[in-house]
Design a protein around this motif. Structure first.
Motif, PDB file in Angstrom:
ATOM      1  N   ALA A 104       0.812  -1.214   0.000  1.00 41.94           N
ATOM      2  CA  ALA A 104       0.000   0.000   0.000  1.00 41.94           C
ATOM      3  C   ALA A 104       0.842   1.259   0.000  1.00 41.94           C
ATOM      4  N   VAL A 106       0.095   4.352   1.900  1.00 40.16           N
ATOM      5  CA  VAL A 106      -0.822   4.628   3.017  1.00 40.16           C
ATOM      6  C   VAL A 106      -1.680   5.853   2.690  1.00 40.16           C
ATOM      7  N   ASP A 107      -2.983   5.732   2.971  1.00 45.46           N
ATOM      8  CA  ASP A 107      -4.003   6.768   2.751  1.00 45.46           C
ATOM      9  C   ASP A 107      -4.404   6.940   1.287  1.00 45.46           C
ATOM     10  N   TRP A 132      -2.947   4.865  -7.914  1.00 50.64           N
ATOM     11  CA  TRP A 132      -3.391   5.198  -6.560  1.00 50.64           C
ATOM     12  C   TRP A 132      -3.895   6.629  -6.519  1.00 50.64           C
ATOM     13  N   CYS A 134      -4.665   9.659  -4.236  1.00 48.03           N
ATOM     14  CA  CYS A 134      -4.190  10.080  -2.924  1.00 48.03           C
ATOM     15  C   CYS A 134      -4.848  11.390  -2.513  1.00 48.03           C
ATOM     16  N   LYS A 138      -1.714  15.621   0.212  1.00 45.46           N
ATOM     17  CA  LYS A 138      -0.535  14.772   0.421  1.00 45.46           C
ATOM     18  C   LYS A 138       0.541  15.140  -0.594  1.00 45.46           C
ATOM     19  N   HIS A 143       4.604  10.463   1.195  1.00 48.06           N
ATOM     20  CA  HIS A 143       4.024   9.135   1.012  1.00 48.06           C
ATOM     21  C   HIS A 143       4.733   8.107   1.886  1.00 48.06           C
ATOM     22  N   VAL A 144       3.926   7.261   2.517  1.00 53.81           N
ATOM     23  CA  VAL A 144       4.452   6.132   3.275  1.00 53.81           C
ATOM     24  C   VAL A 144       4.122   4.871   2.492  1.00 53.81           C
ATOM     25  N   ARG A 146       4.154   0.689   2.341  1.00 51.97           N
ATOM     26  CA  ARG A 146       4.130  -0.463   3.250  1.00 51.97           C
ATOM     27  C   ARG A 146       4.021  -1.743   2.430  1.00 51.97           C
ATOM     28  N   SER A 183       7.857  -0.834   6.276  1.00 53.09           N
ATOM     29  CA  SER A 183       7.383   0.420   5.684  1.00 53.09           C
ATOM     30  C   SER A 183       8.492   1.463   5.696  1.00 53.09           C
ATOM     31  N   SER A 185       8.988   5.996   4.709  1.00 56.98           N
ATOM     32  CA  SER A 185       8.463   7.253   4.194  1.00 56.98           C
ATOM     33  C   SER A 185       9.427   7.765   3.143  1.00 56.98           C
TER      34      SER A 185
END
Length: 195
Positions: A104, A106-107, A132, A134, A138, A143-144, A146, A183, A185
């Motif tokens: 993913a 994240v978010d 994706w 977002c 952001k 972006h993170v 994972r 994960s 960043s």
């Protein structure tokens, strides 16, 4: 549970016959992910590339898609890349579900773009592009990422890694994600990403 037992028994038989899939020996596997800006603002594109035979076994077991295993493994045993691709694209929904449950941004919300392509990286690999969406606020550097692709508790490989390369805005680089570091960043320094 029956699928896991059946697949486990098949791996034992194939190991005895010397025909076990490479990723099912209990060795490791490497997934590859390339991340770049999407075609629209607020979008990010990822290209995921995973070992085909391990992917088929994991999706069949964890997404409860035995027909994928029955279609995909004979094609793998025959070394027939077009048939492997056809089998996988006949089960895109469960295959993409497996990936997006374990990888993913994240978010962000993923959407599959196009079909799976199967190609050789010493062994067959399956590649898929995800777009994706977002949150607008952001920034690319926040972006993170994972990954828990092919985790140890699936029981097929140990210590799988996801090698991520990215080019987002003015940030570019790479990172290795594994069970100890699942994960990172994109803001992190090079030393933090590889620590």
């Amino acid at each position: 549970m029956r699928t896991r037992l059946a697949l486990g028994a098949l791996i034992v038989v194939l190991t005895f016959l010397g025909a076990v899939p490479a990723g099912a020996h209990g060795f490791s596997s490497t997934a590859y992910v390339d991340i770049k800006a999407g075609e629209q603002p607020g979008h990010v594109r990822t290209e995921l590339d995973v070992e085909y035979d391990l992917f088929i076994v994991s999706v069949a077991d964890l997404e409860h898609d035995d027909p994928l295993y029955k279609a995909g493994m004979p094609a793998w045993n025959a070394g027939d890349l077009p048939a492997q691709q056809k089998a996988l694209n006949g089960h895109k929904s469960t295959a993409v579900d497996y990936l997006t449950d374990r990888f993913a941004l994240v978010d962000c919300v993923p959407r599959q773009v196009g079909d799976f392509a199967v190609h050789l990286r010493d062994v067959p690999y399956a590649k898929i592009v995800l777009d994706w969406t977002c949150p607008e606020q952001k920034h690319d550097a926040h972006h993170v990422v994972r990954s828990s692709l092919f985790a140890d508790d699936e029981g097929y490989v140990k210590g799988a890694e996801t090698i991520v390369t990215y080019q987002l805005g003015d940030r570019s680089g790479s990172a290795v994600l594994d069970r100890n570091n699942p994960s990172f960043s994109i803001q992190q320094s090079l030393a933090q990403r590889f620590w």
